[in-house]
Design a protein around this motif. Structure first.
Motif, PDB file in Angstrom:
ATOM      1  N   PRO A   1       0.806  -1.232   0.000  1.00  0.00           N
ATOM      2  CA  PRO A   1       0.000   0.000   0.000  1.00  0.00           C
ATOM      3  C   PRO A   1       0.838   1.281   0.000  1.00  0.00           C
ATOM      4  O   PRO A   1       0.373   2.328  -0.439  1.00  0.00           O
ATOM      5  N   ALA A   2       2.088   1.193   0.425  1.00  0.00           N
ATOM      6  CA  ALA A   2       2.942   2.379   0.485  1.00  0.00           C
ATOM      7  C   ALA A   2       4.031   2.403  -0.586  1.00  0.00           C
ATOM      8  O   ALA A   2       4.764   3.381  -0.692  1.00  0.00           O
ATOM      9  N   ALA A   3       4.168   1.362  -1.408  1.00  0.00           N
ATOM     10  CA  ALA A   3       5.259   1.292  -2.394  1.00  0.00           C
ATOM     11  C   ALA A   3       4.720   0.957  -3.780  1.00  0.00           C
ATOM     12  O   ALA A   3       3.918   0.044  -3.943  1.00  0.00           O
ATOM     13  N   LEU A   4       5.184   1.720  -4.763  1.00  0.00           N
ATOM     14  CA  LEU A   4       4.768   1.554  -6.154  1.00  0.00           C
ATOM     15  C   LEU A   4       6.010   1.493  -7.033  1.00  0.00           C
ATOM     16  O   LEU A   4       6.926   2.306  -6.894  1.00  0.00           O
TER      17      LEU A   4
ATOM     18  N   ILE B   1       7.861   5.517  -2.755  1.00  0.00           N
ATOM     19  CA  ILE B   1       7.478   5.113  -1.412  1.00  0.00           C
ATOM     20  C   ILE B   1       6.761   6.273  -0.755  1.00  0.00           C
ATOM     21  O   ILE B   1       7.271   7.387  -0.723  1.00  0.00           O
ATOM     22  N   ARG B   2       5.592   5.985  -0.248  1.00  0.00           N
ATOM     23  CA  ARG B   2       4.770   7.000   0.386  1.00  0.00           C
ATOM     24  C   ARG B   2       4.765   6.740   1.892  1.00  0.00           C
ATOM     25  O   ARG B   2       4.519   5.622   2.344  1.00  0.00           O
ATOM     26  N   GLN B   3       5.036   7.798   2.653  1.00  0.00           N
ATOM     27  CA  GLN B   3       4.998   7.684   4.105  1.00  0.00           C
ATOM     28  C   GLN B   3       4.107   8.776   4.651  1.00  0.00           C
ATOM     29  O   GLN B   3       4.236   9.946   4.279  1.00  0.00           O
TER      30      GLN B   3
END
Length: 75
Positions: free
Chosen positions: A50-53, A70-72
């Motif tokens: 869900p946080a990495a593409l 990467i979304r944090q």
């Protein structure tokens, strides 16, 4: 999706974008200018978590790129 392309005061042909989901976490997008088949962009996205593409892309200049996003969330 159809996006008009405006450069300065002139209007170029619109850019058409077509996407397809190829699985639960995988999708492909092709975007091209109607007046030229040389200006196409191909994008493949794979959602690792869900946080990495992971994104692979071929742009209109023939340049390949591979990106890890990467979304944090900060609270």
């Amino acid at each position: 999706q159809i996006d008009p392309t405006i450069t300065g005061t002139s209007f170029d042909a619109p850019r058409v974008t077509v996407g397809k989901s190829l699985g639960n976490n995988f999708n492909a997008t092709v975007s091209f200018v109607l007046s030229s088949n040389q200006q196409q962009i191909i994008t493949l996205n794979y959602q690792l978590t869900p946080a990495a593409l992971l994104q692979a892309r071929l742009d209109e200049n023939g340049i390949y790129s591979l990106e890890l996003r990467i979304r944090q969330r900060l609270r």
